[in-house]
Design an enzyme around this catalytic site. Structure first.
Site, mmCIF file in Angstrom:
data_model
loop_
_atom_site.group_PDB
_atom_site.id
_atom_site.type_symbol
_atom_site.label_atom_id
_atom_site.label_comp_id
_atom_site.label_asym_id
_atom_site.label_seq_id
_atom_site.Cartn_x
_atom_site.Cartn_y
_atom_site.Cartn_z
ATOM 1 N N GLU A 1 -52.253 -80.200 -21.692
ATOM 2 C CA GLU A 1 -53.267 -79.546 -20.860
ATOM 3 C C GLU A 1 -53.194 -80.034 -19.420
ATOM 4 O OE1 GLU A 1 -57.185 -79.849 -22.589
ATOM 5 O OE2 GLU A 1 -56.682 -78.367 -24.132
ATOM 6 N N GLU B 1 -53.496 -75.052 -29.271
ATOM 7 C CA GLU B 1 -54.674 -75.846 -29.655
ATOM 8 C C GLU B 1 -55.932 -75.019 -29.442
ATOM 9 O OE1 GLU B 1 -55.119 -79.888 -27.938
ATOM 10 O OE2 GLU B 1 -57.224 -79.377 -27.658
HETATM 11 C C1 IDC Z 1 -60.386 -85.170 -27.921
HETATM 12 C C2 IDC Z 1 -60.684 -85.731 -29.278
HETATM 13 C C3 IDC Z 1 -61.587 -86.929 -29.172
HETATM 14 C C4 IDC Z 1 -60.925 -87.943 -28.247
HETATM 15 C C5 IDC Z 1 -60.572 -87.307 -26.932
HETATM 16 C C6 IDC Z 1 -59.829 -88.331 -26.098
HETATM 17 O O1 IDC Z 1 -61.248 -84.706 -30.078
HETATM 18 O O2 IDC Z 1 -61.780 -87.523 -30.438
HETATM 19 O O3 IDC Z 1 -61.823 -88.999 -28.033
HETATM 20 O O4 IDC Z 1 -59.795 -86.159 -27.111
HETATM 21 O O5 IDC Z 1 -58.968 -87.833 -25.183
HETATM 22 C C7 IDC Z 1 -58.704 -80.976 -25.588
HETATM 23 C C8 IDC Z 1 -57.624 -81.966 -25.691
HETATM 24 C C9 IDC Z 1 -57.844 -82.909 -26.855
HETATM 25 C C10 IDC Z 1 -59.325 -83.229 -27.009
HETATM 26 C C11 IDC Z 1 -60.063 -81.949 -27.359
HETATM 27 C C12 IDC Z 1 -61.561 -82.118 -27.628
HETATM 28 O O6 IDC Z 1 -56.335 -81.375 -25.775
HETATM 29 O O7 IDC Z 1 -57.100 -84.069 -26.620
HETATM 30 O O8 IDC Z 1 -59.461 -84.132 -28.079
HETATM 31 N N1 IDC Z 1 -59.834 -80.982 -26.296
HETATM 32 O O9 IDC Z 1 -62.211 -82.624 -26.502
HETATM 33 N N2 IDC Z 1 -58.744 -79.949 -24.762
HETATM 34 C C13 IDC Z 1 -59.915 -79.330 -24.898
HETATM 35 C C14 IDC Z 1 -60.635 -79.977 -25.880
#
Ligand code: IDC
Length: 458
Positions: free
Chosen positions: A284, A376
């Site tokens: 991202e 994702e």
């Molecule tokens: C989130 C995980 C969370 C963690 C966080 C840390 O769900 O447990 O603490 O990352 O970086 C994304 C990202 C993905 C995120 C997810 C939800 O690619 O890494 O995971 N998210 O926030 N993009 C949009 C949402």
């Protein structure tokens, strides 16, 4: 006894002399090398080499072996500097594995070519000292039956704006993303992947390898191995593996450009012969322009192509892979200035409780111009938590089904957050199949993913 003492004294003198001549030669007084042909195909093979230092700690090492047949050639290796002269193959340590403490191991490997049979090397030396260990031949090819996603669809490619199978027909892959491998590696084992393949009938496993937050940057060789192991586990079950270089913070992928080149050179060489691998080069991008992302892509894609020319590559997009929408832009900046490469797709991510109609309108329109892959998405809010939005999730998945856009859901894990498919604690046990271990999101996704694929076969 006197005689024994004399022999010992002579040994000590010889060792002392050798130490003066070549300090490394006595540093490693024992070693073990396990050599495994992990894959073999017409004229080519891939070998994994694990060195274990059984002697004193070494700083700087050279592994040598002799190929029994001069027709065997090292084509490309990783985690060491490989060279070959006649039948002698030499691997010198890489910077990251220069020091091998007592009992420590280093994992190396190479892709080789051969003519005739593929004999195995029998003797290895580390810093001149003969090693013990095991030499294994080619593995029994996994029995993928006749109806797995990889068996039916084979090597994928992009055709028009679609992902197409070996019959040049558009397909949609539906599957799950791991959580961060640095946190949830316990969730990825034979039982959980059997459940994903056999109960969920998933086509795809995305391996989310974070680069920061305790991920790849802390142990490049270790995380590369974990990803490769997951590729193998997916392959053995006939599923595709989407190798995700999970950049997130910092949002500019160029921050990790040299790491990306190192990582993708290694995984692309190692997995080049496999049909089940798709590469996602930046999860991202955020806070960064499309032109900077494009520049990154145009430096990383050639590294992949050099090793694995025919695999599909997915490029992240601006604004957390929102095609720019979350930054107030849209797909037009990509359409008018696409990445200069073929056989690529663009990533789109959404979280159903946060991203709704205006994002869906963009995807509907963009899908006519760009090959899209939802690498994702979540059924919940963009934090990964909050309530599941079932109506928005259903609207999204209906749209993706209609447009044949492939997807991976965040996450196949038991994280304590509503985006996870399993309830907390599930990965401490062995049951990944009963309905009681699933969250609301997991139940919805399993219902959606396990319906028949009906992949076209002609
Ligand atoms: C989130 C995980 C969370 C963690 C966080 C840390 O769900 O447990 O603490 O990352 O970086 C994304 C990202 C993905 C995120 C997810 C939800 O690619 O890494 O995971 N998210 O926030 N993009 C949009 C949402």
């Amino acid at each position: 006894m006197k005689r024994l003492l004399a022999v010992l004294a002579t040994c000590a003198m010889v060792l002392g002399l050798t130490a003066l001549l070549s300090p490394q030669a006595v540093a490693a007084t024992g070693c073990k090398v396990d050599y495994t042909v992990t894959n073999q195909w017409q004229g080519g093979f891939q070998a994994a080499v694990r060195i274990t230092n059984l002697g004193a700690s070494v700083s700087g090492w050279t592994l040598k072996t002799t190929m029994p047949d001069a027709g065997q050639k090292v084509v490309q290796g990783w985690n060491a500097t490989w060279s070959q002269s006649g039948t002698t193959v030499t691997a010198g340590n890489a910077d990251h594995n220069r020091t091998l403490a007592t009992g420590a191991s280093a994992d190396l490997g190479f892709v080789g070519s051969f003519t005739g049979a593929n004999p195995k090397p029998t003797a290895f030396t580390l810093n001149g000292v003969a090693c013990t260990g095991s030499v294994d031949g080619p593995p029994t090819p996994p029995d993928q039956g006749g109806d797995t996603p990889v068996h039916i669809n084979g090597q994928l490619h992009v055709c028009g704006t679609n992902l197409c199978n070996q019959y040049n027909r558009p397909i949609q892959l539906r599957g799950m993303s791991t959580h961060g491998l640095q946190w949830f590696s316990g969730c990825y084992n034979s039982a959980s992947l059997d459940a994903l393949a056999n109960d969920w009938h998933a086509d795809l496993l995305r391996t989310a390898m974070y680069v920061q937050e305790g991920g790849y940057e802390t142990d490049p060789a270790g995380y590369t191995n974990r990803v490769n192991n997951l590729v193998d586990m997916a392959e053995a079950r006939g599923m595709y593996a989407l190798i995700d270089f999970h950049t997130l913070t910092p949002g500019d992928p160029n921050y990790n450009l040299s790491r990306a080149k190192t990582f993708f050179a290694s995984v692309a060489a190692r997995n080049a012969a496999k049909k089940n691998v798709i590469y996602e080069i930046a999860n991202e991008p955020n806070g960064v322009s499309w032109s900077a992302i494009k520049s990154y892509a145009e430096q990383v894609i050639p590294v992949i192509r050099a090793a694995d020319p025919d695999a599909v590559v997915v490029v992240g997009t601006r604004g957390w892979s929102s095609l720019g929408v979350s930054d107030g832009s849209n797909e037009s900046e990509i359409v008018s200035n696409p990445v200069n490469a073929t056989n690529i797709m663009y990533a789109f991510h959404f979280y159903a409780a946060s991203h709704k109609d205006n994002y869906r309108t963009t995807v509907s329109r963009a899908a006519a111009a760009l090959p899209l892959f939802v690498t994702e998405f979540g059924t919940v809010s963009a934090t990964g938590g909050g309530a599941m939005d079932q109506a928005s999730t259903t609207a999204w998945l209906d749209l993706l089904d209609r447009l044949k856009i492939s997807y991976a859901n965040w996450t196949y894990s038991d994280a304590d957050e509503s985006s996870a498919a399993f309830k907390p604690g599930t990965c401490d046990g062995t049951d990944y199949s009963s309905s009681g271990v699933l969250t609301g999101s997991g139940t919805l996704l399993k219902n959606r993913i396990s319906t028949p694929d009906n992949f076209p076969t002609s």
